[in-house]
Enzyme design. Structure first.
Site, PDB file in Angstrom:
ATOM      1  N   HIS A   1     126.492 -19.244  13.697  1.00  0.00           N
ATOM      2  CA  HIS A   1     126.639 -20.029  12.460  1.00  0.00           C
ATOM      3  C   HIS A   1     125.367 -20.789  12.140  1.00  0.00           C
ATOM      4  CE1 HIS A   1     127.373 -24.057  14.309  1.00  0.00           C
ATOM      5  NE2 HIS A   1     127.936 -23.375  15.271  1.00  0.00           N
TER       6      HIS A   1
ATOM      7  N   ASP B   1     125.291 -23.585   9.907  1.00  0.00           N
ATOM      8  CA  ASP B   1     125.436 -25.009   9.558  1.00  0.00           C
ATOM      9  C   ASP B   1     125.292 -25.860  10.815  1.00  0.00           C
ATOM     10  OD1 ASP B   1     127.962 -23.863  10.394  1.00  0.00           O
ATOM     11  OD2 ASP B   1     128.897 -25.786   9.903  1.00  0.00           O
TER      12      ASP B   1
ATOM     13  N   ASP C   1     122.878 -25.258  18.802  1.00  0.00           N
ATOM     14  CA  ASP C   1     124.150 -25.054  18.108  1.00  0.00           C
ATOM     15  C   ASP C   1     123.884 -24.912  16.618  1.00  0.00           C
ATOM     16  OD1 ASP C   1     126.805 -24.944  17.463  1.00  0.00           O
ATOM     17  OD2 ASP C   1     127.239 -27.041  17.844  1.00  0.00           O
TER      18      ASP C   1
ATOM     19  N   GLU D   1     130.988 -23.677  10.133  1.00  0.00           N
ATOM     20  CA  GLU D   1     131.726 -23.684  11.410  1.00  0.00           C
ATOM     21  C   GLU D   1     132.114 -25.089  11.814  1.00  0.00           C
ATOM     22  OE1 GLU D   1     132.555 -23.900  15.664  1.00  0.00           O
ATOM     23  OE2 GLU D   1     130.914 -24.888  14.635  1.00  0.00           O
ATOM     24  N   GLU D   2     131.211 -26.039  11.566  1.00  0.00           N
ATOM     25  CA  GLU D   2     131.439 -27.413  12.039  1.00  0.00           C
ATOM     26  C   GLU D   2     132.508 -28.142  11.240  1.00  0.00           C
ATOM     27  OE1 GLU D   2     130.207 -28.281  14.750  1.00  0.00           O
ATOM     28  OE2 GLU D   2     128.322 -27.219  15.067  1.00  0.00           O
TER      29      GLU D   2
ATOM     30  N   ASP E   1     130.903 -14.338  19.825  1.00  0.00           N
ATOM     31  CA  ASP E   1     130.458 -15.548  19.131  1.00  0.00           C
ATOM     32  C   ASP E   1     130.152 -16.620  20.182  1.00  0.00           C
ATOM     33  OD1 ASP E   1     129.921 -17.315  17.060  1.00  0.00           O
ATOM     34  OD2 ASP E   1     132.005 -17.589  16.459  1.00  0.00           O
TER      35      ASP E   1
ATOM     36  N   HIS F   1     125.086 -31.646  19.456  1.00  0.00           N
ATOM     37  CA  HIS F   1     125.496 -32.626  18.445  1.00  0.00           C
ATOM     38  C   HIS F   1     124.827 -33.976  18.719  1.00  0.00           C
ATOM     39  CE1 HIS F   1     129.447 -30.406  17.111  1.00  0.00           C
ATOM     40  NE2 HIS F   1     128.453 -29.575  17.352  1.00  0.00           N
TER      41      HIS F   1
HETATM   42 ZN    ZN Z   1     128.524 -24.231  17.118  1.00  0.00          ZN
END
Ligand code: ZN
Length: 480
Positions: free
Chosen positions: A115, A117, A150, A184-185, A210, A455
């Site tokens: 992903h 985003d 991520d 995704e987030e 994934d 994150h």
């Molecule tokens: Zn992720």
């Protein structure tokens, strides 16, 4: 008397012999000798691509449409051979799906996913970053910035591998789809639109791959080999709101139990009554494979679950990380009551967030809540729109699983490969709708120090890891 001692001694001897034999038998499965694989892709170019990819502030929350437009256009210019070889479809929320048609239409297609985003920079943390989070700085052997781990690192690794393979003139036998989610987030409507699109087109995937885990190095205490956890399922999600209403009034004249007291009691009962769980299904597979790599005294326990499973489950339930692998977890997160200290609450509420183990359904959890609270004055409200069941558990006896495992071995060398469970929600739960098996791993080595970077502050991916990723996806592509 002497005879009884004789018997006891004999029984003890037999017991020790059985424990020792079982422990001796219980060892790592012999790995087929995988030969090291190097795709030979241009790592410098891939590093530059990741650095540039980080500069697009593709944050899922707020309006960042221009960043997404820029990012998607950048992919087209950066990976021209890939784009010339595949068919591109734009779907919901900046999600793109590519189809690389295989030569044999009889073979079920597969899907590689990542992903684009990213989560925002936490308020007030900007000055604690070593490099500006969206600069994509390349320094000290790393690409730095939000999204490197991520999940743009994996996205660029997939595309760098595919670009290289396409340039050599390789054509897959099996159709390969590439899906890059744009939200995704924040729930993954993009991935859902991919699943819907494939279902509508009559496509059934043999497998999808994934994010969801990594090659963990020095993360699990007591293990001195890296562990590649190829996750077979992801936990479900459910929040229930507990509501107690009462007359309210002056706090100088409280009833025997107030609305707040009722809710506190309900929360306490839920908190102290764990959802049943144990070493069965995917949890058993995970610990059975992992246990073989522990030191002798722990191995005795794992090898002799017929005797030690109560002890083992007790120990594993004691730590948050292993407990989350064993059962549906219960987390009270929000509370509300009166808005003044001398006023009784007319309404008190608590929110409890559950992460569902594949053995439990949403209805099972609601039944557990009702039974455990055991108070018909507490209303249980469920928001089913935000709830999701745990994903089906993917089988490990498939060609796809073997290919993924082999690609891990050829990329990383000897390590412990174990089937695992993703404890958070990812796009994979949507891909699982259209695949016979949804697997989850990113081919990067993650160390203890990296965990907080997800994150978090100073997110980064080593160039060595990027190279691992390109080789892994390259090997996997060439196998199709
Ligand atoms: Zn992720």
């Amino acid at each position: 008397m002497r005879r009884i001692f004789g018997w006891l001694f004999g029984a003890l001897f037999v017991l020790i012999a059985v424990l020792a034999f079982k422990t001796w038998q219980y060892k790592p499965e012999v790995q087929s000798e995988a030969t090291a694989f190097d795709l030979g892709a241009d790592l410098e170019r891939a590093t530059g691509a990741l650095s540039q990819a980080i500069r697009f502030e593709t944050i899922s929350q707020g309006d960042h449409q221009a960043a997404f437009d820029g990012f998607l256009a950048f992919l087209q210019s950066q990976f021209p051979k890939f784009h010339a070889t595949t068919e591109r479809t734009e779907l919901a929320n900046n999600t793109v799906l590519y189809k690389w048609a295989g030569s044999d239409p009889a073979l079920a297609p597969v899907l590689l996913a990542a992903h684009s985003d990213v989560v925002p920079i936490a308020f007030g943390s900007l000055d604690r970053w070593s490099y500006t989070p969206f600069s994509g700085e390349v320094a000290d052997g790393y690409v730095w910035g939000r999204g490197t781990l991520d999940n743009k690192g994996a996205l660029i690794a997939i595309l760098a591998a595919a670009e290289h393979v396409a340039a050599t003139g390789f054509a897959p036998q099996r159709t390969v789809y590439f899906s890059f989610g744009g939200d995704e987030e924040v729930g993954g409507k993009g991935a859902k639109s991919v699943a819907d699109h494939l279902i509508k087109s009559g496509v059934r995937l043999a497998w999808s791959l994934d994010e969801g885990s990594f090659v963990l190095d020095d993360v699990i205490p007591g293990l001195d080999v890296p562990v590649a956890s190829i996750n077979l399922s992801e936990k479900g999600y459910l929040t229930v709101t507990l509501i107690a209403e009462a007359a309210g009034g002056h706090s100088a004249l409280p009833p025997r139990i107030t609305a707040v007291g009722r809710i506190a009691r309900a929360v306490d009962r839920l908190q102290s009554t764990l959802m049943p769980g144990g070493l069965d299904g995917v949890s058993a597979e995970f610990f059975d494979k992992l246990g073989r790599y522990f030191s002798l005294e722990k191995r005795v326990l794992f090898a002799n679950q017929w005797l030690f499973s109560p002890v083992l489950e007790e120990v594993l339930s004691g730590a948050a990380t292993t407990n989350a692998m064993l059962r549906t977890t219960t987390a009270p997160t929000m509370l509300s009551g009166s808005n003044k200290e001398n006023v009784l609450a007319a309404r008190a509420t608590a929110k409890i967030n559950f992460r569902l183990h594949p053995r439990d359904s949403i209805d099972d959890v609601i039944a557990h809540v009702r039974e455990t609270i055991d108070d018909d004055q507490v209303v249980i409200e469920v928001n089913r729109d935000f709830a999701s069941e745990a994903s089906p558990v993917a089988p490990t006896d498939t060609e796809g699983f073997r290919q993924i495992e082999q690609a891990i071995y050829s990329t990383f060398g000897p390590l412990a490969s174990v089937p695992g469970l993703t404890i958070a929600a990812t796009d994979s739960r949507h891909y699982a709708q259209v695949a016979d098996a949804a697997y989850r791993i990113n081919p990067f080595i993650v160390k203890n120090d990296d965990i907080a970077r997800f994150h978090g502050i100073d997110e980064r991916l080593s160039i060595e890891n990027l190279n691992h990723g390109i080789n892994f996806f390259g090997k996997l592509l060439l196998d199709q």
